[in-house]
Write a protein that holds these residues in place. Structure first.
Motif, mmCIF file in Angstrom:
data_model
loop_
_atom_site.group_PDB
_atom_site.id
_atom_site.type_symbol
_atom_site.label_atom_id
_atom_site.label_comp_id
_atom_site.label_asym_id
_atom_site.label_seq_id
_atom_site.Cartn_x
_atom_site.Cartn_y
_atom_site.Cartn_z
ATOM 1 N N UNK A 1 0.840 -1.202 0.000
ATOM 2 C CA UNK A 1 0.000 0.000 0.000
ATOM 3 C C UNK A 1 0.876 1.253 0.000
ATOM 4 N N UNK A 2 1.949 1.231 0.795
ATOM 5 C CA UNK A 2 2.828 2.401 0.909
ATOM 6 C C UNK A 2 3.496 2.754 -0.418
ATOM 7 N N UNK A 3 3.656 1.777 -1.306
ATOM 8 C CA UNK A 3 4.254 2.032 -2.622
ATOM 9 C C UNK A 3 3.325 2.839 -3.534
ATOM 10 N N UNK A 4 2.045 2.875 -3.175
ATOM 11 C CA UNK A 4 1.061 3.420 -4.108
ATOM 12 C C UNK A 4 0.346 4.691 -3.632
ATOM 13 N N UNK A 5 0.391 4.964 -2.328
ATOM 14 C CA UNK A 5 -0.312 6.144 -1.827
ATOM 15 C C UNK A 5 0.633 6.985 -0.978
ATOM 16 N N UNK A 6 0.167 8.129 -0.527
ATOM 17 C CA UNK A 6 1.027 9.057 0.210
ATOM 18 C C UNK A 6 1.454 8.492 1.557
ATOM 19 N N UNK A 7 2.497 9.122 2.083
ATOM 20 C CA UNK A 7 3.053 8.689 3.365
ATOM 21 C C UNK A 7 2.008 8.760 4.477
ATOM 22 N N UNK A 8 1.239 9.829 4.515
ATOM 23 C CA UNK A 8 0.244 10.015 5.568
ATOM 24 C C UNK A 8 -0.803 8.903 5.538
ATOM 25 N N UNK A 9 -1.375 8.689 4.379
ATOM 26 C CA UNK A 9 -2.430 7.678 4.282
ATOM 27 C C UNK A 9 -1.891 6.260 4.465
ATOM 28 N N UNK A 10 -0.655 6.029 4.030
ATOM 29 C CA UNK A 10 -0.093 4.689 4.204
ATOM 30 C C UNK A 10 0.136 4.394 5.689
ATOM 31 N N UNK A 11 0.509 5.419 6.468
ATOM 32 C CA UNK A 11 0.685 5.229 7.906
ATOM 33 C C UNK A 11 -0.653 5.038 8.615
ATOM 34 N N UNK A 12 -1.675 5.727 8.134
ATOM 35 C CA UNK A 12 -3.022 5.486 8.666
ATOM 36 C C UNK A 12 -3.415 4.037 8.391
ATOM 37 N N UNK A 13 -3.078 3.577 7.194
ATOM 38 C CA UNK A 13 -3.369 2.181 6.843
ATOM 39 C C UNK A 13 -2.591 1.228 7.746
ATOM 40 N N UNK A 14 -1.328 1.533 8.015
ATOM 41 C CA UNK A 14 -0.508 0.691 8.887
ATOM 42 C C UNK A 14 -1.160 0.551 10.268
ATOM 43 N N UNK A 15 -1.604 1.662 10.829
ATOM 44 C CA UNK A 15 -2.263 1.634 12.142
ATOM 45 C C UNK A 15 -3.511 0.764 12.083
ATOM 46 N N UNK A 16 -4.326 0.994 11.069
ATOM 47 C CA UNK A 16 -5.611 0.290 10.974
ATOM 48 C C UNK A 16 -5.447 -1.193 10.677
ATOM 49 N N UNK A 17 -4.502 -1.538 9.798
ATOM 50 C CA UNK A 17 -4.352 -2.946 9.443
ATOM 51 C C UNK A 17 -3.760 -3.736 10.600
ATOM 52 N N UNK A 18 -2.922 -3.089 11.421
ATOM 53 C CA UNK A 18 -2.388 -3.798 12.589
ATOM 54 C C UNK A 18 -3.491 -4.016 13.626
ATOM 55 N N UNK A 19 -4.329 -3.013 13.833
ATOM 56 C CA UNK A 19 -5.460 -3.175 14.747
ATOM 57 C C UNK A 19 -6.413 -4.253 14.235
ATOM 58 N N UNK A 20 -6.616 -4.279 12.916
ATOM 59 C CA UNK A 20 -7.469 -5.315 12.319
ATOM 60 C C UNK A 20 -6.874 -6.702 12.540
ATOM 61 N N UNK A 21 -5.553 -6.801 12.415
ATOM 62 C CA UNK A 21 -4.867 -8.073 12.667
ATOM 63 C C UNK A 21 -5.064 -8.522 14.109
ATOM 64 N N UNK A 22 -4.936 -7.591 15.053
ATOM 65 C CA UNK A 22 -5.121 -7.943 16.460
ATOM 66 C C UNK A 22 -6.551 -8.413 16.717
ATOM 67 N N UNK A 23 -7.509 -7.764 16.086
ATOM 68 C CA UNK A 23 -8.905 -8.192 16.250
ATOM 69 C C UNK A 23 -9.119 -9.571 15.638
ATOM 70 N N UNK A 24 -8.558 -9.787 14.472
ATOM 71 C CA UNK A 24 -8.642 -11.091 13.808
ATOM 72 C C UNK A 24 -8.046 -12.182 14.691
#
Length: 529
Positions: free
Chosen positions: A104-127
């Motif tokens: 994801x970070x290769x394709x979108x801005x630094x800000x949004x990719x870091x938001x994605x990093x936070x969210x996907x890790x939280x999603x992983x913990x929930x999973x």
């Protein structure tokens, strides 16, 4: 050139060591607030050099293997294979999450990719809380378990609030570092100090203004200190019951309301029908009669045979042709009432108590034993969290061992009316290591989230009383044979987290899916550049 090639691996190793050094009960959780930064820098360097996805995954895997190994190595005492399986597979899952962030970070801005990093890790913990190979021990919010004064706001957010706190601080530090501006780098310290100090200050305000109210109950916790490998299954339930009652008798008074004994303390492994008709329950009822008002909450390892195919459950095990068997890790509750209340442990330890995805894996495995410290026989669970009702109407939630790691799961006891929580466990499998200490510390998280006092009876490990602020008010020593007396305070109110559960994780899943969708569709991707 060689130094440049090695640098990502060095950075990944630093992240792994920082994550490990932050973990309870020996660690300093402050390290967590920048522990991911070296790994994020390594990923950025690999991305800029157009390194392969496999290399990114390998670098991440080094970091996560170090973290998993240094924090959960003690599983080796229960099973060498089980320890390596947990370490290597969990690190692999974490690496897959990080690889997705890289794509994801290769394709979108630094800000949004870091938001994605936070969210996907939280999603992983929930999973990791929900699927059948569940192993949420290293969810980031658990790291503050030995610092209850820092996280009183868990009553609003649950442990996911702590995970969000850690990930957001790491993202801010990395974002500022990558600006390559002196002023931006100087502001890192300001952001970090505010990001750490503000939540702690809020927590302190809650801590010093929170006052528990309600009736108190006297509880006796039994810690028999029985070796689970050499002693536990070598004695009869009758002898065990005699020893437990003899341990309790000297400390019980007319004010004592509950005597709580550990998980599977009754472990002769006989059919429940035979147990209920044996002299063991008679001894227990005689004790209740001699000590009016006392109620017993004890663990039992038992089973029942099934001959009617209509009664066969998905977790039932084939005994022989036409006969099935249901194994139970259960809690029994006995008082002056003739009825014995039961609860079956329903969050099971993978490999020891549960064969994940049994309809699929059982035919594939055949007669091969999955050596994770036990067998692949599956224990039977129940759909609802049973709450035991006392003679005076007080309700207690019986939590068996591993179940105490699951915040939203424990919430269900409270929504079903539990006014205090009883954890019964057997932590002797891991010897005198960080394992039993970490397990105890998680009780503090559950106490804060639910604002319920906890009475914790461990076979060996640490028996303890935990108040609604998550503080351990009284505890035993490891390896001590003791009857520990204390009090719990009842609470009927539901915290915000009890009412709303893992809403932070659910929001994170939604945001991650939106960002992933926008990233995958070129016209929408432009909005995230």
């Amino acid at each position: 050139m060689k130094k440049t090639v090695q640098q990502p691996y060095v950075l990944a190793s630093i992240s792994g060591l920082l994550l490990s050094a932050a973990w309870p009960t020996y660690g300093l959780p402050l390290l967590l607030f920048f522990a991911f930064v070296p790994l994020l820098i390594a990923e950025k360097k690999l991305r800029e050099s157009k390194a392969s996805l496999f290399k990114v995954g390998t670098v991440a895997y080094i970091s996560f293997v170090i973290w998993n190994l240094l924090t959960t190595w003690w599983l080796y005492y229960a099973s060498g294979f089980g320890m390596w399986f947990a370490v290597l597979v969990n690190a692999l899952l974490m690496s897959l999450v990080f690889m997705l962030y890289h794509l994801v970070a290769k394709r979108i801005s630094k800000f949004y990719s870091l938001v994605f990093f936070i969210c996907i890790w939280l999603a992983f913990e929930k999973f990791h809380l929900e699927w059948e190979f569940s192993w949420p021990w290293l969810n980031l919010g658990h790291a503050f378990a030995t610092y209850p004064k820092w996280i009183q706001w868990y009553e609003y957010t649950g442990a996911f609030g702590g995970s969000l706190w850690v990930l957001a601080c790491n993202a801010v530090v990395f974002y500022q570092l990558s600006k390559f501006q002196l002023a931006a780098k100087k502001s890192i310290f300001l952001y970090l100090i505010l990001g750490i100090a503000l939540p702690i200050c809020i927590s302190m305000c809650i801590y010093y203004t929170y006052h528990a109210e309600g009736e108190t109950k006297e509880v006796v916790l039994l810690q028999p200190n029985v070796d689970p490998y050499t002693e536990k299954y070598s004695t009869t339930n009758y002898n065990t019951t005699q020893e437990l009652l003899a341990l309790a008798k000297p400390v019980c008074t007319r004010l004592t309301d509950y005597v709580i004994a550990p998980e599977t303390v009754l472990a002769e492994m006989i059919p429940y029908e035979q147990f209920s008709q044996s002299t063991c329950p008679m001894l227990m009822r005689q004790f209740i009669q001699d000590h009016p008002g006392i109620q017993l909450l004890w663990g039992i390892d038992t089973f029942t045979f099934i001959t009617n195919p209509a009664d066969v459950k998905p977790a039932s095990n084939v005994f022989r042709s036409g006969i099935w068997i249901d194994f139970y890790n259960a809690a029994l509750f006995m008082n002056a009432s003739p009825t014995v209340q039961k609860y079956y442990k329903s969050k099971l330890v993978v490999g020891i108590e549960n064969l994940p995805y049994k309809p699929i894996l059982e035919p594939l495995l055949g007669n091969i034993m999955l050596d994770l410290g036990g067998t692949i026989s599956t224990k039977t669970t129940q759909a609802n969290r049973a709450v035991f009702s006392s003679t005076d109407g007080t309700k207690v939630g019986p939590i068996i061992c591993y179940e105490s790691v699951y915040g939203s799961y424990v919430n269900e006891y409270v929504t079903n009316g539990a006014q205090f929580l009883a954890i019964i466990t057997n932590d002797a499998w891991w010897n005198e290591t960080q394992g039993h200490k970490q397990h105890l510390s998680f009780a503090s998280l559950r106490a804060i989230e639910t604002r319920r006092d906890i009475a914790r009876s461990a076979n060996t490990g640490i028996s303890a009383f935990v108040n609604q602020k998550g503080e351990i008010t009284k505890q035993s020593l490891y390896g001590e044979k003791i009857a520990l007396k204390g009090t719990v305070q009842l609470n009927k109110k539901h915290s915000f987290y009890v009412q709303h559960g893992d809403y932070i994780a659910k929001i994170a899943v939604g945001v991650a899916l939106i960002l992933l969708t926008f990233t995958a569709i070129p016209p929408l991707r432009k909005l995230l550049l």
